[in-house]
Structure formats: C-alpha cells, structure tokens
Design an enzyme around this catalytic site. Structure first.
Site, mmCIF file in Angstrom:
data_model
loop_
_atom_site.group_PDB
_atom_site.id
_atom_site.type_symbol
_atom_site.label_atom_id
_atom_site.label_comp_id
_atom_site.label_asym_id
_atom_site.label_seq_id
_atom_site.Cartn_x
_atom_site.Cartn_y
_atom_site.Cartn_z
ATOM 1 N N GLY A 138 7.563 1.638 4.656
ATOM 2 C CA GLY A 138 6.289 2.328 4.732
ATOM 3 C C GLY A 138 5.272 1.813 3.740
ATOM 4 N N LYS B 182 0.844 -1.194 0.000
ATOM 5 C CA LYS B 182 0.000 0.000 0.000
ATOM 6 C C LYS B 182 0.878 1.241 0.000
ATOM 7 C CE LYS B 182 1.048 1.354 4.343
ATOM 8 N NZ LYS B 182 1.655 2.671 4.707
ATOM 9 N N ASP C 221 -2.216 -1.029 9.775
ATOM 10 C CA ASP C 221 -2.430 -1.200 8.340
ATOM 11 C C ASP C 221 -3.098 -2.530 7.992
ATOM 12 O OD1 ASP C 221 -1.363 1.246 7.507
ATOM 13 O OD2 ASP C 221 0.687 0.465 7.482
ATOM 14 N N GLY D 236 3.802 -1.251 4.052
ATOM 15 C CA GLY D 236 2.904 -2.196 4.708
ATOM 16 C C GLY D 236 3.143 -3.638 4.324
ATOM 17 N N GLY E 63 4.731 -6.252 5.842
ATOM 18 C CA GLY E 63 4.370 -7.211 6.887
ATOM 19 C C GLY E 63 2.878 -7.195 7.177
ATOM 20 N N SER E 64 2.286 -6.011 7.133
ATOM 21 C CA SER E 64 0.854 -5.880 7.415
ATOM 22 C C SER E 64 0.004 -6.561 6.351
ATOM 23 C CB SER E 64 0.471 -4.402 7.504
ATOM 24 O OG SER E 64 1.104 -3.784 8.608
ATOM 25 N N PRO F 63 9.788 -4.635 0.090
ATOM 26 C CA PRO F 63 10.873 -4.425 1.059
ATOM 27 C C PRO F 63 10.344 -4.101 2.452
ATOM 28 C CG PRO F 63 10.657 -2.526 -0.385
ATOM 29 C CD PRO F 63 9.755 -3.578 -0.935
ATOM 30 N N MET F 64 11.107 -4.507 3.451
ATOM 31 C CA MET F 64 10.762 -4.187 4.827
ATOM 32 C C MET F 64 11.153 -2.747 5.150
ATOM 33 S SD MET F 64 11.725 -7.513 7.129
ATOM 34 C CE MET F 64 13.476 -7.169 7.057
#
Length: 306
Positions: A117, A19, A154, A119, A121-122, A113-114
């Site tokens: 911003g 996102k 998120d 999201g 992982g979310s 990518p981690m």
C-alpha cells in the site's frame, strides 16, 4: 533528479518516493465500475531509484529493457508486467506512434516493498514517465497526468512530485497542498501481500454517493499537523484487519507507543505511525523491538511529508 542526457548515454536518474494515504475514503462505484475515492497523499523519504539510459536500437521489440536490483528486488518483475516497462511503452506509443522509437534501458533499485500500500510500483512508473518527458518533451503536463492515470491511480501523484496532495477520481484530479513541517514516522512491514481488488471486495457494498466528498479544512489548516491528525482515516482498514488479525495486533502495539497518529496505508499491509519528535519515535522503536524475537515487526524510519 539528474539532468536528462549525458555523454555516457545516461538519460537521467530519479528518486521514486513511497507514499502513504493519511486519509482514504471509499465511496460507491461509478458508471465505469470503479469506486469513487477521496485521499490525502503524503510522500515519504523511503525511495526506490530509477535510472534511464539510451540502449542499442532493437534491444526489444518495444524499445524497452529493464533490470532490477536492490535489497527488495526479489519477486519484482523485470519484463512487460513491471509498471516502469508499461509506462515507457505507453509513453512511446503516445509520443512516437508507429514511427521509429528510441530504445531505453531502465535500471530499478528496489527498497520499497511490494503489496504494502506504499505505491512502490506506481512511484517507479511516475519517475519513469518524468524522466522520459524530460528527455522527449512532446506532451504537456495535463497530457502526462492523463497518461499516468491510465496506468494506475497513484501514478499521477508520483508524477507531479509534490510532498502532499488531495486526490479524487482514481488519482486523476489532484490538488497539491502546502505541506506541514516533516515529522519522524515509522513504517511497519509484514510479509502479508494484499491485492488491492481483494481489499475492495472485503469492503463490500457502500451506499455513499460516488461523487461525495468530505468537508475538509482549508489549505492553510491542512498544513498544520493538529488538523491533519484529526483527518486520518482509512475505509479499507477495518475489513483488511478483520481478515488479517495479526495486522490488527501490530497496529494495537503501535498505538500503545503513543504516536500522534497510526493507521494502515492504502489497501495494506503496511502500517504507519507519525510521531511528534525523533525521541518519541526512538522510544517506540525500542518498545516494539525490545523482545528481539522473530515476531517483532519490521520497522523503517522515515520522514513525511517530504
């Protein structure tokens, strides 16, 4: 998303979409210590893939195992610290309690990518919850959204699976919106990893009412890019760029390519630019990478909202 359950033990597979925050307003802290936010979320065509399969009973004490692969798997936790694992455990706790619970294997293919911003992982956790809920439909939609909100702000947006939404109250209040026609965009990545609490700490004190909200156009106008472009704003952008001037430099180069809009997403460090057509994006990509040097930004073509 594949239908849940098959003879091979596969429960289902889902694409988990990155996102961006087209708009992120940050207000004062509420009684729980969290900042009030107002955000306009848009789903992009960049995805991770989440697959769930039935596992042998007792694979772990929690009934969950996880494997991570893909081009950006490095550094992604494959145990209880991963949001997919935590989402499955929380779901099983809520649905089965102390009763015998199923055992599942989660396979996560990482392309988002981690710490950008976006999201990543979310959205993986949201896809996990949706696959579990499709296989074990014991919770209604409101309960699922509340469960997602316990894991992260998120995750409710990722769970409901809409292209665009307005969000408040740590993402638990969501208004799905009719999206505009998708536009070509660039996502710009850097190796800078910014922790969300760090970005909020840099923002410092804000005196705005924690329940405050902007006066926004109605849903019909929000489906029009001309209205959306005027709304793009991120209250975390200025303090993050102040601490990371190299990001500020990249954003200046991005804006010099004449996009319809360009900004940071979430708490960074990823930047985005939306273009009016594919030709404009291609010209921007060429201009940004023309030097062919190691200092050129890492760009990914996407569509949004999708």
């Amino acid at each position: 998303m594949t239908p849940p359950g098959d003879a091979s033990g596969l429960i289902g597979t889902a694409e988990a979409h990155a996102k961006i925050n087209l708009r992120l307003r940050v207000f004062a802290r509420d009684a729980t210590g969290f900042h009030g936010v107002e955000t306009l979320l848009a789903r992009t065509s960049l995805t991770d893939t989440v697959s769930l399969s039935v596992a042998e009973p007792g694979v772990t004490s929690s009934g969950v195992s996880l494997s991570v692969d893909g081009p950006l798997a490095g550094g992604v936790p494959d145990g209880p610290d991963n949001l997919c694992w935590r989402a499955a455990e929380l779901f099983f706790d809520r649905v089965f309690g102390r009763r015998t619970r199923p055992s599942v294997c989660i396979r996560l293919t990482k392309r988002i990518p981690m710490g950008g911003g976006l999201g990543g992982g979310s959205t993986d956790a949201g896809a996990t919850l949706r696959l579990l809920a499709d296989r074990w439909p014991r919770l209604d939609e409101r309960e699922l959204v509340e469960l997602a909100g316990e894991l992260g702000s998120d995750i409710p947006f990722a769970l409901i699976g809409v292209p665009m939404a307005l969000g408040w109250e740590r993402g638990r209040r969501l208004l799905p919106l009719r999206p505009p026609r998708p536009r070509p965009a660039l996502l710009v990545f850097s190796p800078i990893h910014i922790l969300t609490p760090e970005a909020y700490r840099w923002l410092g004190r804000t005196d705005a009412d924690p329940g405050a909200a902007s006066i926004l156009p109605g849903p019909v106008r929000l489906a029009d890019w001309a209205s959306l472009e005027r709304l793009i704003r991120n209250d975390l952008q200025a303090p993050v760029l102040e601490h990371h001037p190299e990001l500020s430099s990249i954003l200046e180069r991005l804006r010099a390519c004449d996009p319809a809009a360009a900004a940071m997403t979430g708490s960074g460090s990823a930047l985005f630019a939306v273009f009016r057509d594919a030709e404009a994006r291609a010209r921007a990509r060429h201009r940004l990478t023309d030097s062919g040097s190691a200092g050129d930004p890492n760009l990914v073509d996407v569509q949004l909202p999708v």
